[in-house]
Scaffold this motif. Structure first.
Motif, PDB file in Angstrom:
ATOM      1  N   HIS A  33      42.088  51.520  48.433  1.00  0.00           N
ATOM      2  CA  HIS A  33      43.229  50.905  49.105  1.00  0.00           C
ATOM      3  C   HIS A  33      43.961  51.892  50.015  1.00  0.00           C
ATOM      4  O   HIS A  33      44.815  51.496  50.792  1.00  0.00           O
ATOM      5  CB  HIS A  33      44.249  50.383  48.075  1.00  0.00           C
ATOM      6  N   VAL A 106      49.138  45.953  46.503  1.00  0.00           N
ATOM      7  CA  VAL A 106      47.844  45.354  46.843  1.00  0.00           C
ATOM      8  C   VAL A 106      47.510  44.302  45.797  1.00  0.00           C
ATOM      9  O   VAL A 106      48.226  44.150  44.813  1.00  0.00           O
ATOM     10  CB  VAL A 106      46.726  46.421  46.909  1.00  0.00           C
ATOM     11  N   HIS A 107      46.420  43.539  46.010  1.00  0.00           N
ATOM     12  CA  HIS A 107      45.990  42.431  45.132  1.00  0.00           C
ATOM     13  C   HIS A 107      46.946  41.240  45.239  1.00  0.00           C
ATOM     14  O   HIS A 107      47.031  40.445  44.321  1.00  0.00           O
ATOM     15  CB  HIS A 107      45.921  42.822  43.647  1.00  0.00           C
ATOM     16  N   HIS A 113      38.674  43.340  43.731  1.00  0.00           N
ATOM     17  CA  HIS A 113      37.548  44.158  43.244  1.00  0.00           C
ATOM     18  C   HIS A 113      36.379  43.291  42.770  1.00  0.00           C
ATOM     19  O   HIS A 113      35.758  43.558  41.749  1.00  0.00           O
ATOM     20  CB  HIS A 113      38.032  45.107  42.137  1.00  0.00           C
ATOM     21  N   HIS A 177      43.749  51.366  36.955  1.00  0.00           N
ATOM     22  CA  HIS A 177      43.983  50.454  38.077  1.00  0.00           C
ATOM     23  C   HIS A 177      43.254  49.150  37.747  1.00  0.00           C
ATOM     24  O   HIS A 177      42.189  49.170  37.134  1.00  0.00           O
ATOM     25  CB  HIS A 177      43.436  51.071  39.368  1.00  0.00           C
TER      26      HIS A 177
END
Ligand SMILES: [Zn+2]
Length: 280
Positions: A33, A106-107, A113, A177
């Motif tokens: 990221h 993020v996400h 992923h 993570h």
């Protein structure tokens, strides 16, 4: 051709065979990221026939790189641009899209992923095959044959990985993570929580203080880290919780043995089963 990750490079090569020359913008040991692109890779964006990316908000650095490259071909809808997230069933799409000020969140559109579930190589390589065939229609049959061969090998390996993971079905793990929800679902692990409670942001002091005790209470024996994880944080949590830490690699090439997409899982299943069995 250019991909944002070594995993996508490996998958383009699996389909393209000797008809493609592929370069990854990110190296496999970096936090995917947070890449700081050098001028060289940015220049290669300008000459690429095809850019293949994970999409969503996985590569926040790519927007800036594309702007710097100033290439008008590499946009959604162009035959030179492929976002392989489009036909993948995403997890965690209900994540609240809250951004703490200044935090590199993020996400936010679902967990990015998704290549870590080998089954997702199916829709990803289907899109890659279509994109390559659009650029080189004469090679279409070859791309199709390459993909079928790759998927046959994948099915073969997947059966073996699942067999080796079967004894650990339902095992609770904590991850640093949140890279592993797709992998965990495929191989029967339960991710209790992530050390990074906000993906991409280091743990808060409160998390560091309370997590080891919570892991003990939940019977968590394994902590999954990655090469880019903060080693002292991993060590601290493992020591205080009594859990074993295992470093899994989220990208092809992060271990010399992980030479392609199938070897990525060979490596991770070997490391993980060793940790789950009580070794290191
Ligand atoms: Zn992530």
């Amino acid at each position: 051709m250019v991909t944002t990750s070594t995993d996508l490079k490996a998958l383009v090569e699996a389909v393209g065979g000797d008809r493609v020359r592929v370069e990854s913008l990110a190296s496999p040991l970096q936090d995917p990221h947070a890449i700081d692109l050098k001028p060289g890779p940015i220049a290669r964006l300008r000459t690429a026939d095809l850019l293949v990316r994970i999409g969503l908000d996985h590569e926040p650095w790519l927007t800036r790189a594309l702007r710097t490259a100033g290439d008008r071909r590499l946009v959604t809808g162009s035959p030179h641009y492929l976002d392989v997230s489009r036909h993948v069933d995403l997890l965690q799409t209900e994540t609240p899209r809250l951004r703490e000020s200044g935090a590199a969140h993020v996400h936010a559109f679902g967990n990015t992923h998704y290549w870590l579930d080998p089954e997702n190589a199916r829709p990803i390589t289907r899109d890659i095959e279509a994109a390559l065939a659009r650029l080189a229609p004469g090679d279409q049959a070859g791309f199709g044959a390459n993909r079928r061969r790759f998927l046959a090998r994948l099915d073969d390996r997947l059966a073996d990985w699942q067999l080796r993971m079967a004894p650990y079905k339902g095992t609770r793990v904590v991850v640093v993570h949140d890279s592993w929800p797709y992998f965990a679902r495929r191989f029967g692990l339960v991710v209790v929580t992530a050390v990074e409670t906000t993906p991409g942001v280091g743990p808060t002091p409160a998390t560091l203080a309370t997590l080891p005790q919570r892991m003990k209470q939940a019977g968590v024996k394994v902590l999954i880290a990655e090469p880019s994880s903060n080693e002292s944080v991993v060590h601290q949590i493992a020591t205080h919780s009594g859990a074993r830490s295992v470093t899994l690699i989220s990208s092809v090439g992060a271990d010399p043995a992980a030479t392609d997409y199938l070897a990525l899982f060979d490596t991770n299943i070997a490391r993980l089963t060793a940790a789950l069995a009580g070794g290191r």
